[in-house]
Design an enzyme around this catalytic site. Sequence first.
Site, mmCIF file in Angstrom:
data_model
loop_
_atom_site.group_PDB
_atom_site.id
_atom_site.type_symbol
_atom_site.label_atom_id
_atom_site.label_comp_id
_atom_site.label_asym_id
_atom_site.label_seq_id
_atom_site.Cartn_x
_atom_site.Cartn_y
_atom_site.Cartn_z
ATOM 1 N N TRP A 6 0.828 -1.209 0.000
ATOM 2 C CA TRP A 6 0.000 0.000 0.000
ATOM 3 C C TRP A 6 0.860 1.256 0.000
ATOM 4 C CZ3 TRP A 6 -2.069 2.239 5.173
ATOM 5 C CH2 TRP A 6 -1.091 2.123 6.171
ATOM 6 N N LYS A 21 2.117 -1.678 16.609
ATOM 7 C CA LYS A 21 3.371 -1.575 15.853
ATOM 8 C C LYS A 21 3.514 -0.188 15.244
ATOM 9 C CE LYS A 21 5.623 -3.436 11.700
ATOM 10 N NZ LYS A 21 5.487 -4.386 10.575
ATOM 11 N N GLN A 22 2.420 0.346 14.707
ATOM 12 C CA GLN A 22 2.451 1.620 13.995
ATOM 13 C C GLN A 22 1.056 2.226 14.031
ATOM 14 O OE1 GLN A 22 3.519 -0.752 10.466
ATOM 15 N NE2 GLN A 22 2.090 0.532 9.327
ATOM 16 N N GLU A 31 -0.978 -4.221 12.084
ATOM 17 C CA GLU A 31 -0.357 -5.508 11.758
ATOM 18 C C GLU A 31 -0.071 -6.387 12.970
ATOM 19 O OE1 GLU A 31 3.108 -4.910 9.341
ATOM 20 O OE2 GLU A 31 1.946 -4.418 7.573
#
Length: 786
Positions: free
Chosen positions: A344, A603-604, A483
């Site tokens: 993406w 994670k982000q 994720e």
Amino acid sequence: MPDPWTLRYQGFDPDEEGLREALCAVGNGYLVSRGAAPEATADGVHYPGTYLAGCYDRAVSTVSGRVVANEDLVNCPNWLPMTFRPAGGSWFTGPPADQTLELDLRRGLLTRTALVVDAQGRRTRLVQRRLASQAQPHLLALESTFVPENWSGPLEVRSGLDGNVANTGVARYRGLAARHLRQVGQGVDEAGLLWLETDMSDSPVRIALSARVSAPGTAVATECREGRAAHLLTLDAGRGRPVTVTKTVAVHTSRDRAIETPLRASRQLAAEAGSFDELLAEHAVRWAELWRRCGIEADFDGAGPLHLNLFHLLQTYSEHSVDLDVGVPARGLHGEAYRGHVFWDELFVLRLLNLRFPELARAVLRYRHRRLDAARREAGAVGLRGAMYPWQSASDGREESQQLHLNPMSGRWLPDHSHLQRHVGSAVAYNIWQYYQSTGDRDFLATAGAEMLLEIARFWSSAATYDRARERWSIRGVLGPDEYHDAYPWAARPGLDDNAYTNVLASWVLARAQDALDVLPGYRRDELRERLALDDAELDRWQEVGRRLHVPFHDNVLSQFDGYDRLVELDWQAYRLRYTDLRRLDRILEAEGDTVNRYKASKQADALMLWYLFSAREVRDLLRHLGYPAPHELLRRTTDHYLRRTVHGSTLSSVVHAWVLTRSDRRASWRYFRDALVADLRDSEHGTTAEGVHLGAMAGAVDLLQRCYTGLEVRGDALWLDPHLPSALGRLDLDLRYRGHWGLAIAVDRRTVTVSLREDRQEPVRIRLRGAGETIRPGQTRCFHL
């Protein structure tokens, strides 16, 4: 003060060689050649990498007893091999006694200066210049100058082509199938050109290389064996007297247009190519054009990496990419991480290209359109309608996500559910609409863009199921951008329900699909609706779903997904004491027999991605469109909640957080911007840059200057500006393209915004600045006081 247009490495550090090879790569959009030393052949200390855009081959491996198949971006035949020796000595295979690498970003020229000392103490100074031509993208050139410092006599040089290479650039992949090239032939033709041909093992692509070697007063012999061909040169060398050997290589594949055969095309081009200096001159002219179109001047200390990031973006995707039918690989063409797949990341890249190189953005979207049928098949395979673009894809648009992944901390192969990141389709839709807003290109919308938008909207409508208890629609069994979380700890199946980012963006897609229909001429609208069998009842359903999708909240915070509030808090203090780096917290917990799925840890950026794509006002409007209250403090509360629980395990995380924090904490925003800007230069992910640069973060960091700190938005047939410069940033100057204008200049400082249009025949441009509006005509300049 270091030159901001030069990347320089002094000395030879084996621990940094992978990083240097990736960052000192030269390329032109057709190919990228990593900065490995020419003498480091397959028999030496490194495998250099040359990667051609779109050249994939399928590999079948057995992993933990399971047969898995994925497409790999192929490490193509090595054009670099060049080594030497004083007659009777040993061939130089590196490393040198001393070495300096200098990458000239203005001209795309890599210069290597090295001192080589052989076993007999003979010292030879070596200077090499290398380029991948931006003027003739099939040409590569290597100029090597040898200067004996304390000896005289015959100098032997071996210059070759090597087809016996493999995909060995990522350590954790080395147990997988790595050989993708099948040797077809090699030799030397009647004109003295070396040639080499290979086929890919499981695809119909043929690659041909031809090499011309030039040196004064040279005795030449040839050496050929399967998969390799070399010139052996003997030159007269004297102490302090330079001797120069130039190697010019042409590369063609069967994917290229307007050629008879790859071998014949490469031979002709190699034979007709100019001298190194002639190639460099025309190459430098093309780079100068590119830098003019990338005009951005930022007044802050340490701006050099800005040029490096743009340089590698333009090496991966340039005007030479437009007709190649290639996407934007997450790690550029700089290495083998993620197998060269497309994810993406174009969401972060096209936001920059739309206002610089809209023709490149359009080519990326055309690439997606050519894979629309594949996306339809992916949707049909899971029982849904419309188009479902996959999380990872390669040549033909099918899902290429890995089925297993290795945790090196535990040594276990684990199920991989990342294919459930269905939000890629929304990223494609967002890019379509942003491109249209930036260019006004109704032709693209009518011929390709609207069809994709409609099919992505159809997918989201099909994916939504009605929850009678809530009287809301839900999208179940997906993953968000985070994720880490791929399942509920209490559930047997993978996937999460009602990821906030996924659902809000799906609602936005459903609304933009209707807008796209409204923009089209009536006859084209009718044609598309007929082609897609899109009736009024389906459009009514889209409106219903788009207004009633479930978006979860907890404690006045936007929840990452439904059920997030049931997760437990991690003991952050204890884990930070036990581990110096938590960016792979998922691996740490799995190695301990635990799972990150139990914890409120990210994670982000995930939910915060909404404020990356949209302004705070737009996010409030999107939530209110869905029937949810959206107070002004929602952004602050949501940011505070997730920022404390995010480990920034992706380079993209710094980009997003820098953007989101712009309006609330400019000092923190600037800190995240600086982290993103140097993420690859400093290898912030601990060794991953050696496997390929992080193209999304590179482009995203530049876009923070271009659009975030200027408050630049493109919507409603106007350019919107709302500058918020951090204290460390004194001034920004941008040269942009917008709706046919090639000369839109924007200058921002602490007191003023100046907008200028060069004289041309285009329509005036509407500017909106903090509520005030003005129309600027070509040839005019307007200064707005802040």
